[in-house]
Scaffold this motif. Structure first.
Motif, short mmCIF file in Angstrom:
data_model
loop_
_atom_site.label_atom_id
_atom_site.label_comp_id
_atom_site.label_asym_id
_atom_site.label_seq_id
_atom_site.Cartn_x
_atom_site.Cartn_y
_atom_site.Cartn_z
N PRO A 1 -22.62 36.00 34.78
CA PRO A 1 -21.49 35.10 35.08
C PRO A 1 -21.86 33.62 35.05
O PRO A 1 -21.03 32.78 34.73
N ASN B 1 -11.18 34.35 30.65
CA ASN B 1 -12.63 34.39 30.65
C ASN B 1 -13.24 33.90 31.95
O ASN B 1 -14.27 34.40 32.40
N VAL C 1 -13.73 36.40 34.87
CA VAL C 1 -14.92 37.26 34.90
C VAL C 1 -16.04 36.61 35.72
O VAL C 1 -16.77 37.30 36.42
N ILE D 1 -8.50 39.70 34.37
CA ILE D 1 -9.36 40.83 34.03
C ILE D 1 -8.56 41.92 33.33
O ILE D 1 -9.03 42.54 32.37
N ARG E 1 -7.82 40.84 29.78
CA ARG E 1 -9.05 40.85 28.98
C ARG E 1 -9.38 42.24 28.45
O ARG E 1 -10.01 42.38 27.39
N LYS E 2 -8.97 43.26 29.15
CA LYS E 2 -9.30 44.64 28.75
C LYS E 2 -8.41 45.16 27.62
O LYS E 2 -8.67 46.21 27.06
N ALA F 1 -17.88 35.97 27.19
CA ALA F 1 -17.26 37.06 27.94
C ALA F 1 -17.53 38.41 27.32
O ALA F 1 -17.48 39.44 27.99
N GLU G 1 -21.40 39.25 29.56
CA GLU G 1 -20.55 39.67 30.67
C GLU G 1 -21.36 39.89 31.95
O GLU G 1 -20.87 39.67 33.05
#
Length: 348
Positions: A314, A238, A241, A55, A58-59, A307, A311
């Motif tokens: 899921p 991915n 998430v 996570i 991913r940001k 993703a 988002e």
């Protein structure tokens, strides 16, 4: 004990490696080929129970785009470098088969998803959205491995991958409306992704042309290791998430519906492709290339886009993850049943 098909996968690339590519790297590339499905299972387990790092990664934003999109472009760059000029020339001679393949690649899964959509109230939210996104994806690069194993026409397969990947931004712009939700901002991400997809492939082709075949052959193991590493990292990012919530709120009924739906969708695409090639009396090598090229979707790209766009759903990401394994398992089964006698591995 390793499955026989995994042993065959490890022997796909028998190209001699020059001194610039150390043998350990070549061995690592073959190991990644052979154990990719097992490694994917490990990555998904890691994402389900230790998702924090995924996570966080991913940001991150690079060049104004989410890091997963940039990683995807790097993987496509590697794929472009791997396209051989002679394969493209050979594929030109089978242009009509490639065009038919491009149509079936989208039409077959989209038709199945549309039929399933007639009973959308029966499916948990997210499953059909995930399948709709998969339907618009290009052919998977991993389909080349199955084509090689089954003595198919690799040139047709590579051309199918190239054309379908270049067409992906257009298909998304025409057909993608956010699946089961209203995504009014969807146009911007599609344009952004398109800006990365096409130049990445073309740049890879240009690099191969400028570097020459000999230099590319020398670094082929490095490219394979890099692509496999990016693929595993993207899947971890991915899956981080979606899987924790799915595992934490595990419902056997939803898992059953999801598994059955994915199996029916993926199996139907393979079946339609087989019937089409039989009806057109396509020669066996080209037919095998189309079976795998059409039946296998670039689910890595689908995960990246899901993703971003799905988002809040899921289960859509879990559906794409399930599709990844299903298409490889069906490809293995088809390979074992259709492998010509002269392509069987010889025993020492």
């Amino acid at each position: 004990m390793r499955l026989p098909v995994l042993k065959e996968l490890s022997a796909i690339d028998q190209t001699p490696v020059t001194s610039t590519a150390p043998p350990p790297l070549a061995r690592l590339a073959r190991m990644l080929d052979a154990w990719l499905l097992v490694l994917l299972l490990g990555v998904y387990a890691l994402a389900a129970f230790l998702p924090t790092m995924g996570i966080l990664i991913r940001k991150q934003v690079v060049f104004g785009n989410p890091l997963p999109v940039v990683l995807l472009s790097a993987m496509l760059l590697s794929a472009g470098i791997g396209i051989e000029a002679r394969e493209v020339r050979h594929a030109i001679g089978s242009w009509w088969q490639v065009l038919i393949g491009c149509v079936l690649l989208v039409a077959a899964p989209w038709l199945v998803v549309s039929i399933l959509g007639l009973g959308s109230s029966f499916f948990p939210p997210g499953i059909l959205a995930g399948l709709a996104l998969v339907a618009l994806m290009p052919s998977a690069a991993s389909s080349v491995a199955w084509t090689q194993l089954s003595r198919g026409n690799v040139a047709v397969n590579v051309a199918l991958i190239l054309l379908s990947t270049l067409a992906t931004p257009l298909l998304l712009g025409l057909f993608w409306d956010g699946g089961e939700s209203n995504f009014g901002e969807a146009g911007l991400p599609i344009i952004s992704v398109g800006v990365w997809i096409i130049p990445s492939i073309l740049l890879g082709v240009l690099i191969r042309y400028l570097a020459g075949e000999a230099r590319i052959a020398a670094i082929r193991p490095m490219l394979k290791v890099g692509s496999a590493t990016i693929l595993l990292l993207l899947n971890y990012i991915n899956a981080s998430v979606a899987l924790p919530e799915f595992v934490g709120n595990f419902q056997p009924g939803i898992l059953f519906v999801l598994t059955l739906t994915v199996l029916v969708t993926c199996g139907s695409v393979f079946a339609v492709t087989y019937l089409a090639t039989s009806w057109l009396k396509t020669p066996a090598p080209q037919a095998r290339a189309l079976w795998f090229g059409i039946g296998m979707k670039n689910t890595g790209m689908a995960l990246v886009l899901a993703a971003i766009w799905l988002e809040d759903s899921p289960l859509a990401l879990v559906t794409i993850i399930s599709y990844t394994f299903t298409q490889h398992l069906l490809s293995a089964a088809i390979h074992q049943r259709t492998l010509p006698a002269d392509a069987m591995p010889k025993q020492d």
